[in-house]
Structure formats: C-alpha cells, structure tokens
Design an enzyme around this catalytic site. Structure first.
Site, PDB file in Angstrom:
ATOM      1  N   HIS A  50     -10.735  31.267 -24.375  1.00 28.84           N
ATOM      2  CA  HIS A  50     -11.789  32.113 -24.934  1.00 28.84           C
ATOM      3  C   HIS A  50     -12.879  32.463 -23.927  1.00 28.84           C
ATOM      4  O   HIS A  50     -13.796  33.212 -24.253  1.00 28.84           O
ATOM      5  CB  HIS A  50     -12.436  31.432 -26.138  1.00 28.84           C
ATOM      6  CG  HIS A  50     -11.524  31.312 -27.325  1.00 28.84           C
ATOM      7  ND1 HIS A  50     -10.989  32.409 -27.966  1.00 28.84           N
ATOM      8  CD2 HIS A  50     -11.042  30.231 -27.988  1.00 28.84           C
ATOM      9  CE1 HIS A  50     -10.219  32.009 -28.966  1.00 28.84           C
ATOM     10  NE2 HIS A  50     -10.226  30.692 -29.003  1.00 28.84           N
ATOM     11  N   ARG A  75      -8.647  24.458 -20.275  1.00 35.51           N
ATOM     12  CA  ARG A  75      -8.077  24.727 -21.586  1.00 35.51           C
ATOM     13  C   ARG A  75      -7.237  25.989 -21.396  1.00 35.51           C
ATOM     14  O   ARG A  75      -7.753  27.056 -21.051  1.00 35.51           O
ATOM     15  CB  ARG A  75      -9.164  24.930 -22.638  1.00 35.51           C
ATOM     16  CG  ARG A  75      -8.538  24.860 -24.073  1.00 35.51           C
ATOM     17  CD  ARG A  75      -8.553  26.130 -24.859  1.00 35.51           C
ATOM     18  NE  ARG A  75      -9.822  26.699 -25.117  1.00 35.51           N
ATOM     19  CZ  ARG A  75     -10.513  26.575 -26.267  1.00 35.51           C
ATOM     20  NH1 ARG A  75     -10.048  25.869 -27.260  1.00 35.51           N
ATOM     21  NH2 ARG A  75     -11.662  27.207 -26.418  1.00 35.51           N
ATOM     22  N   GLU A 146      -5.627  22.067 -34.444  1.00 37.98           N
ATOM     23  CA  GLU A 146      -6.617  22.991 -35.002  1.00 37.98           C
ATOM     24  C   GLU A 146      -5.989  24.036 -35.916  1.00 37.98           C
ATOM     25  O   GLU A 146      -6.621  25.039 -36.229  1.00 37.98           O
ATOM     26  CB  GLU A 146      -7.422  23.645 -33.870  1.00 37.98           C
ATOM     27  CG  GLU A 146      -6.574  24.285 -32.768  1.00 37.98           C
ATOM     28  CD  GLU A 146      -7.390  24.953 -31.670  1.00 37.98           C
ATOM     29  OE1 GLU A 146      -8.628  25.015 -31.769  1.00 37.98           O
ATOM     30  OE2 GLU A 146      -6.767  25.443 -30.716  1.00 37.98           O
ATOM     31  N   ASP A 172     -11.503  26.107 -35.303  1.00 37.37           N
ATOM     32  CA  ASP A 172     -10.242  26.630 -35.844  1.00 37.37           C
ATOM     33  C   ASP A 172      -9.726  25.756 -36.983  1.00 37.37           C
ATOM     34  O   ASP A 172      -9.178  26.280 -37.956  1.00 37.37           O
ATOM     35  CB  ASP A 172      -9.191  26.737 -34.731  1.00 37.37           C
ATOM     36  CG  ASP A 172      -9.382  28.010 -33.923  1.00 37.37           C
ATOM     37  OD1 ASP A 172      -9.544  29.071 -34.539  1.00 37.37           O
ATOM     38  OD2 ASP A 172      -9.376  27.933 -32.688  1.00 37.37           O
TER      39      ASP A 172
HETATM   40  C1  3PY Z   1     -12.325  25.023 -31.799  1.00 37.25           C
HETATM   41  O1  3PY Z   1     -13.326  24.465 -32.271  1.00 37.25           O
HETATM   42  O2  3PY Z   1     -11.490  25.624 -32.480  1.00 37.25           O
HETATM   43  C2  3PY Z   1     -12.115  24.994 -30.384  1.00 37.25           C
HETATM   44  O3  3PY Z   1     -11.113  25.493 -29.911  1.00 37.25           O
HETATM   45  C3  3PY Z   1     -13.161  24.352 -29.540  1.00 37.25           C
HETATM   46  O4  3PY Z   1     -12.949  24.507 -28.213  1.00 37.25           O
HETATM   47 MG    MG Z   2      -9.940  26.586 -31.213  1.00 35.19          MG
END
Ligand code: 3PY
Ligand code: MG
Length: 255
Positions: A50, A75, A146, A172
């Site tokens: 992101h 990431r 997530e 997420d």
């Molecule tokens: C989330 O909170 O979904 C993330 O990917 C945090 O980096």
């Molecule tokens: Mg995320």
C-alpha cells in the site's frame, strides 16, 4: 558505512525478542536513514503493498536501514516469487505476505524463499554475498491473517514449516468481519478472531505480530505476547506532527 553484524532476525524471535517496528509508506532512502539512525526501532518495514515504494527505492531503503544495524522487512504486494527472490538476493531480513488465505498460499511463500530441495528459489545472491553469515533460515517469514479465508484456515497456515509466524492486519480483518476499517481495535468479534489466531500460533510454537497505530497500543500487544509490533507509521507521524505544530501556532496567535 560498515554494516554492524547482527544476529539473524529469526534467531532473535526464537530467543523471545520483541521487535519494535517502524512502518514506511514512503520509499525514500533519506527518510529510511532518519528513521533507522535514531536507534529507536529494531526493524523498519517497507510497505510495497500500500505504500509508495517500488522495487528500486526498496533496495535503496534496505541499504539505508541496515547500515544503522536495524533489520529491514518488506511487506510484499502479493505472492510473487520473482520479487521475493530479488529481495532475498538483496539481503532482506524479513518478509511479510499480505492476505494469506490458505496453507497452500503459505507453502508457496515458503517455497519461494528456500533453495531446492526445500523450495524453488533460484540462486543469485548479489548483495547477499557481501553480508556475512546469512542463511535462508535466518530470514523471518510472516503470513498476514486478515481475510475470512485466512481466519478459517489459520490452523493449517500456522502449521507450515519454515514460516516464522503470523501477522494480524486489523484493518482488513475488521472489514472481513463486517466491522469496517480501523486499527488498535477491541470489538468483541474482532477480539474473538484475534484470540483464534493467537491460539493457532501458540499451538504451533510460532511467533505472532500485529500492526498498531500507536506506541500505547503496541505496548499492550507486546504485553500479550506479540513479538513483532508496529509502533510507528511515517505518514501518520508526519500528519500528527503537522497538526500539533498548526495547533500550537493557532493557540500562540490567539493568546
Ligand atoms: C491491515 O490492518 O489490514 C494491514 O494490512 C496493516 O498493515
Ligand atoms: Mg491489510
């Protein structure tokens, strides 16, 4: 600059270290130097999912971060064996795979990180040749939980050999649970999901990590046994600092 010699990251986790992580959404090597040079963070993560960080700027940032004896994580944007191989060739200390939905995803991630026969990584260690005593086993590998699929498969994901641990993405995960976006959260349904992830990690003697937006919340997570905690995010920190400066100015001018 000579890079200080460090224990490999996976060894730190095995020994129970809690890694205080800064998160960069901006891929600028000078910013990475500023963040790493303070000695406040054990690791800095470059967000290629992101953040405004491309492959080239990530490599410049990795150099900057490691030159201060700080661990560098990426990431990943997705499960991309070519990018994974390149980052490993460059000497990355840890990788975080977003949206891991199944044990198969986690297996493919681990496969991309190891040479045959364990995996399918191609040999071409480039900068890694300059970094002494590094092993593929020393790189910390985290799968993010997530999504609903990831949550439902968390037991199988946590079992995957070669994986260091699981990393919770509260934003997420909250959306997947129908709660909407947010960090540092405590809704009962979210806490139930978090507990299931924690249980899977404990059952498989793995490490658990989480994204937090504030040091206060990250400290709570560390007290709960989280060993990789994001305590600082560049864009949020800049925003907070700007707002505080603006408020001080307004107060000074009106008083
Ligand atoms: C989330 O909170 O979904 C993330 O990917 C945090 O980096
Ligand atoms: Mg995320």
């Amino acid at each position: 600059m000579t890079m200080p010699k460090l224990k490999q990251l996976s060894e730190q986790f095995t020994e129970g270290a809690i890694i205080n992580n800064a998160w960069l959404t901006m891929g600028d090597a000078y910013l990475a130097e500023i963040v790493a040079s303070g000695g406040c963070f054990d690791s800095v993560t470059l967000d290629l999912q992101h953040g405004l960080v491309d492959q080239e700027s990530a490599c410049a940032c990795i150099r900057a971060i490691q030159s201060f004896g700080t661990y560098a994580f990426v990431r990943l944007p997705k499960l991309d064996p070519a990018l994974i191989g390149l980052l490993l060739d460059f000497g990355i200390d840890g990788l975080i795979l977003p949206q891991t939905n199944s044990a198969e995803d986690a297996e493919r991630f681990v496969e991309a990180c190891f040479y045959p026969p364990r995996g399918a990584r191609s040999h071409g260690p480039n900068r890694l040749n300059l970094l002494v005593d590094r092993t593929p086993e020393g790189v910390a590998l985290f799968c993010m939980i997530e999504t609903m699929q990831g949550l439902e498969s968390v037991g199988g994901i946590a079992e995957v050999d070669g994986l260091t641990g699981l990393f919770i993405g509260p934003g997420d995960l909250g959306i997947a649970l129908g709660l909407g976006p947010g960090q540092d959260r405590s809704e009962p349904v979210y806490l139930e999901a978090k507990a299931a992830i924690q249980a899977a990690v404990v059952a498989n003697a793995k490490v658990i990590g989480i994204h937090a937006n504030t040091t206060e919340f990250a400290l709570k997570m560390a007290a709960e046994g989280f060993q990789l905690v994001t305590t600082w995010v560049d864009s949020l920190a800049v925003q907070k600092s700007i707002n505080a400066a603006g408020e001080k100015w307004r107060q000074g001018r009106s008083g």
